[in-house]
Structures are given as C-alpha cells and as structure tokens.
Design a protein around this motif. Sequence first.
Motif, PDB file in Angstrom:
ATOM      1  N   VAL A   1       0.844  -1.182   0.000  1.00 41.30           N
ATOM      2  CA  VAL A   1       0.000   0.000   0.000  1.00 41.30           C
ATOM      3  C   VAL A   1       0.886   1.240   0.000  1.00 41.30           C
ATOM      4  N   MET A   2       0.619   2.126  -0.962  1.00 44.36           N
ATOM      5  CA  MET A   2       1.434   3.337  -1.029  1.00 44.36           C
ATOM      6  C   MET A   2       0.746   4.441  -0.241  1.00 44.36           C
ATOM      7  N   LEU A   3       1.449   4.957   0.749  1.00 38.98           N
ATOM      8  CA  LEU A   3       0.901   6.088   1.510  1.00 38.98           C
ATOM      9  C   LEU A   3       1.707   7.325   1.167  1.00 38.98           C
ATOM     10  N   PHE A   4       1.022   8.455   1.049  1.00 41.66           N
ATOM     11  CA  PHE A   4       1.710   9.703   0.739  1.00 41.66           C
ATOM     12  C   PHE A   4       2.086  10.398   2.028  1.00 41.66           C
ATOM     13  N   GLY A   5       3.085  11.232   1.966  1.00 46.14           N
ATOM     14  CA  GLY A   5       3.482  11.973   3.148  1.00 46.14           C
ATOM     15  C   GLY A   5       2.484  13.071   3.463  1.00 46.14           C
ATOM     16  N   GLY A   6       1.318  12.688   3.951  1.00 46.56           N
ATOM     17  CA  GLY A   6       0.291  13.665   4.304  1.00 46.56           C
ATOM     18  C   GLY A   6      -0.497  13.115   5.471  1.00 46.56           C
TER      19      GLY A   6
ATOM     20  N   PHE B   1      -4.735   7.729  17.846  1.00 41.64           N
ATOM     21  CA  PHE B   1      -3.676   8.731  17.666  1.00 41.64           C
ATOM     22  C   PHE B   1      -4.160  10.060  18.238  1.00 41.64           C
ATOM     23  N   PRO B   2      -3.282  10.789  18.929  1.00 39.52           N
ATOM     24  CA  PRO B   2      -3.723  12.062  19.531  1.00 39.52           C
ATOM     25  C   PRO B   2      -4.292  13.029  18.481  1.00 39.52           C
ATOM     26  N   GLU B   3      -3.742  12.990  17.283  1.00 42.78           N
ATOM     27  CA  GLU B   3      -4.215  13.941  16.280  1.00 42.78           C
ATOM     28  C   GLU B   3      -5.251  13.345  15.337  1.00 42.78           C
TER      29      GLU B   3
ATOM     30  N   ARG C   1       7.824  11.549   7.431  1.00 46.26           N
ATOM     31  CA  ARG C   1       7.995  12.346   8.634  1.00 46.26           C
ATOM     32  C   ARG C   1       6.846  12.162   9.623  1.00 46.26           C
ATOM     33  N   GLY C   2       6.004  11.165   9.383  1.00 49.14           N
ATOM     34  CA  GLY C   2       4.868  10.948  10.262  1.00 49.14           C
ATOM     35  C   GLY C   2       4.941   9.600  10.941  1.00 49.14           C
ATOM     36  N   VAL C   3       3.812   9.122  11.434  1.00 51.52           N
ATOM     37  CA  VAL C   3       3.817   7.832  12.113  1.00 51.52           C
ATOM     38  C   VAL C   3       3.994   6.730  11.080  1.00 51.52           C
ATOM     39  N   LYS C   4       4.514   5.634  11.552  1.00 49.77           N
ATOM     40  CA  LYS C   4       4.672   4.491  10.671  1.00 49.77           C
ATOM     41  C   LYS C   4       3.529   3.542  10.994  1.00 49.77           C
ATOM     42  N   LEU C   5       2.784   3.154   9.971  1.00 49.73           N
ATOM     43  CA  LEU C   5       1.656   2.258  10.216  1.00 49.73           C
ATOM     44  C   LEU C   5       2.099   0.820   9.973  1.00 49.73           C
ATOM     45  N   SER C   6       1.462  -0.091  10.676  1.00 48.52           N
ATOM     46  CA  SER C   6       1.805  -1.504  10.492  1.00 48.52           C
ATOM     47  C   SER C   6       1.222  -1.988   9.172  1.00 48.52           C
TER      48      SER C   6
END
Length: 598
Positions: A441-446, A480-482, A491-496
């Motif tokens: 799964v491709m996640l974007f830095g957003g 997640f707090p946010e 630059r964000g959280v890493k998802l499993s």
Amino acid sequence: MPDETAKARRGLHLGEIGGLLAYVRPWRGRFALALAALTVSMIFGLMFPLLVGHLVDAAVPSVAPPPDGWKPDINTVALLLVGTLAIQAVLTFFYSYAFNFVGENAVARLRRRLYETLIGLPMKFFGEHRVGELTSRLSSDLALVCDTLTGTIPQALRQTVMLLGGVIAIMATSPRLSLVMVSTFPVLLLVAVFVGRKVRRVSRAAQDRLAESATIVEETLQGIANVKAFANETYEARRYGAGVEAYLETILSSARRRAGLVAFIILGIFGSIILVLWYGARLMQAGQLTHGQLTRFTLYTLFVGGAVSSFAEVFSQLQRTLGANERVLELLAEKPEPLATTSAEAAPAQRLRGAVDFADVSFRYPSRPDLPVLRGFSLRAAPGEKIALIGPSGAGKSTVVALLLRFYEPDTGALLLDGKNARDLPLDVVRGNMAIVPQEVMLFGGSIRENIAYGRPGASEADIRAAAERAHCHEFIARFPEGYDTLVGERGVKLSGGQRQRLAIARALLRDPAVLILDEATSSLDSESEALIQAALATLLAGRTALIIAHRLATVRQCDRICVLENGVITETGTHAELMAAPSGTYRRLAELQFAPG
Ligand code: ATP
C-alpha cells in the motif's frame, strides 16, 4: 531517444531560439518593455566613451578641434556622466527584474506542463524510462533553460546593442578603422559556430550523464532499507562515484572546448584592438586626432571587443541550453493517455455494472516483445462475482490486473466490460469504476485523512469517516492524539502492514467501484489483524465484482470461483471443493503447500 533528431538539430537554428522565446509568449508585453528598457539603457551606456572623450579634451587643450565643435567644461561633462549613470541604473533595475520575472514564470509554466505531460503518459513509457532520469529532466534541464531565459538572452541582446553602437561610433570617426575591425569578425564567427556545435553535442551528453547519476540517487534513496540491509553503501557510493566521474569527464571536455573558443576569440579581439590602437596612435601623432578622440576610440573598441568575446560565451551557453531543451521537447512531444475528462475529481460519467470478460487475450510487454506473457487467456466474471486468481510466481497474474486497468492493451483478443470492448470506453470510465487494494500500500506523506480521500479527492468529512469505520480503521486512527490529522509517511507515524491494508480498503470503499482488484499481501499477519482485514474485506467486496490475486485460503474459499493461471493460460477453474477433488490438479498441490494450516 532517437539519435537522428539529435543529428538533425545539431546546428544552431534561429527557429530553435524562437522555440525558447516561445516559452515567454504569455508575458510578451512585459518582455517587450524590458527589451526597450535594455536598449535605451545601452544607448546611454554608449554615451559614456563620448563623454569621457570630451572630459579629456576639456582638460588637455588639443591640437585639433573636436569634430562636433562642442567644447563643454569639465564640471558639465562630469554632471552629464553622473546623469547618464543614474538613468542607466534605474533602467537596469527595471529590465533585470522584468527579464527574471518573465524567465522564471515561463520556466514555472514549462515545469508544470512537463509534469502534467509526464504523469499523463502511458505505463509503456514508464517501462522504458527510469524515474531518476525523468526527475533530472525536470530539475537540471529546466534549470539550464531558466538560466538562458533570465540571463543569456538578455546578455545577448545587451551585447548586440553594444556591438552595433560601438561599431557605428567607430565608423563615424574613421570608416577605414572600423573596416579593419569588422573584417576580423567572420573568422571569429566561423570558429564560434564550429566549436559551438561540438559544445552542444557534448553538453547534451553531459546532461544525459547527469540524469543517469540522478537515477542512482533516486533508486538507492527510495530503497535505502535494502541498500543498508545488504550493507551495500560502499558499492552504491562507488557506482554513483563512477556516474559522477562520467559526467565530470563529459562536462570537462565541453568546458575545454568552450575555454578554447573563448581564448581564441579573446585573442582575435585583442589582436584587432591592438590594430585599432596602433592606427589611432598614428593618427594622433599626425595631429588628426585629439586626446579625447583617441580615448573615445579606445573605449569603443573595448566595448566592441567585450561584446564579441561575450558572444562566444553566449553562443556556447545557448548551445548547452538547446541541447537540454531538445530533451524537454522530446518529453513534451510524448503522447499522453487519452483520458476523457482531465479533472481527477469528476465522478465517472458512466457507472458500469461490473461484468468483466477477457476473451482469448494474448499479450507481450512492449519492452519484451519476445516473451509471451498471456497466451489465449479467457476469464469471464458476472457482475458481483468474486474470482480468485492463483498461480505460480511469474504466471502473469499482475499482468491480468494491468490489462484490466488498461495500463496496456491486449495484442490479440479483447477485454470486454459490461459487454463492450474496453478500448471503446473512455479511460476515466474504465479506471473510475475500478479500485485496487495492492499488496504494497502506497501512503503519501500527508495526513491520514488525505490518504483515505485519495480514493475520491474532494470527498466529504462524513464520507471519509464512514469509509474508515467500515474498513475498521477508525479504531486505530482514533487512538492517535491527532486522529485523522496524524501525518503518515516519511515524517509521520509508521503504520503496520495490517493498518496500511485497512487504510487501502477504506480508500477503495470511498471510491465505491463496480470492479475491485485485490492483490492480497503475502506476508502473514497476526490473527487479530487478519480477522479485522477479513471483516473489512467482506464489507468492501459486497455487491461488487472482484478479481482477487489470492494468497490465503480464507479468501480463496469465500470466492465464487477459483482460476489457476499457469504460463499465461487458465488451466483449472472451479470452486475450492471441486478443485480439491481433482487428484493431480495444480490447485490441490498449491493448496496443500501454501495454505497448509499454520
Ligand atoms: P508474482 O506472483 O510473482 O507477482 P505474477 O503471476 O503476477 O507473478 P507477472 O508479474 O504478471 O506475474 O509477470 C509475468 C511475466 O511478465 C514475468 O515473466 C515477468 O518477467 C514479465 N513482466 C512483468 N512485468 C513486466 C514489465 N513491466 N515489462 C516486461 N515484462 C514484465
């Protein structure tokens, strides 16, 4: 890219410079004003030697009267000099900024166009080009074009005015003298053209080398984990080093030619300057020339000399840019995929029911025409039917998906969607009715929200939330707090792995496709994750046609039909029970191997 075009374009054609100038067309008003300001400023610049000549004559009472009969005093001339300087300064500020404004805007527009073209090109193109090469085109080739528009072209214009004005001024004093000077120009120009051509070829090659080494950077940074896992840092550094070395060699060879050109031209210029000075000194000795006139003479000669010598630089810079621009033009000339509507946000105009029919499809990848991948592949799915596609590695499962998404067209046979040849449907209708949940799964830095909304840009907050809940993502997102604003990616959280999968399912749910393509992840997940994914999938699959590249027995069993793909053809088809009943079947063998409990 074909070399013939390079050969055909090796000369410096005015048309091509016109092509560069065409980039500034939308700002032609401002460009014309800048040109006017530059010309006026240069005319004031040309008055400098004239005034300095008068200054000298005002100081030294001369033997011969000045030809124009004007005899101002020192202070008047000095004031005039300051005045012209001030006017020049104001005009220079104006035209410098205007040229930069136009040039930068033109390149920004070109950048956008190039990117739009790139992203719209068919998959075939990306099979033939490497990403690093393309990003290098977008950055370094366009940087050259930018430098030329903002720097070289104005410089060329400035020097042209200088040259013409200087020659006219010298001509007005002594036609014979100017003839001496001008006679040296053709030789200089010929050499400039000859060497310039070479410069262009070499710098085109240099830009290619640069693109090649950019590819190494791109690929290794993308796959940095692999590089490190194999402890291949030194190897990659050496590979990159070799690439940079190759670039260096090429660019230095270009620099040598340019240096030779500049040296030759300076030699020529100063040769003619000495000639002019010698002649002028003799005239003065004979009392035919004042001190001021000789000064003026010398200064104009220097102006002309400076202009001609900078032409050599301008010329070779233009050659470099035209080399880079050729590549840009080649990319711009590539034919994009014919999407019917350009807006990604537009809902598909036509909703399909989801009948999929591969009818006797044969296919080879354009990049490997010798290797038949699909050979008479037939597969029919009724609307809502779930089909599992299984088969050994390299059998062609991903290729079937690529054809379904119309990344490629079948060589023979046809893909029918709702009974119609897919070729006759607009691409955005075909893809707009499909969604894919890929293995990786491709996640974007957003944010997480943006990542889900990628399934349908512009979706409402409520829709995004509903999709996340149905895909069993909401639980972990809410922790997640946010929340939905949590950043993912570099630059964000890493998802499993399991969380990513569910995010991809939410994305697909939001898209609400008629046909779903599911490339199951091969890696095994813990049973809780597995159960959540299966539940999310069940929601997603309901009421849609699905083509599932299955790796798990649980999924395979749920499917209406299982098709075994081997060597590009379907060799077995049936339900789990039916296929298990065939004693020597491939499915049975694979099932016993892969789907063994535990
Ligand atoms: P796996 O289960 O390992 O992913 P697969 O069944 O999906 O394999 P495909 O990826 O469809 O197999 O590949 C089928 C054949 O096509 C392989 O021989 C592969 O080398 C070739 N192939 C795949 N993609 C391309 C491509 N873009 N260009 C050229 N050949 C390709």
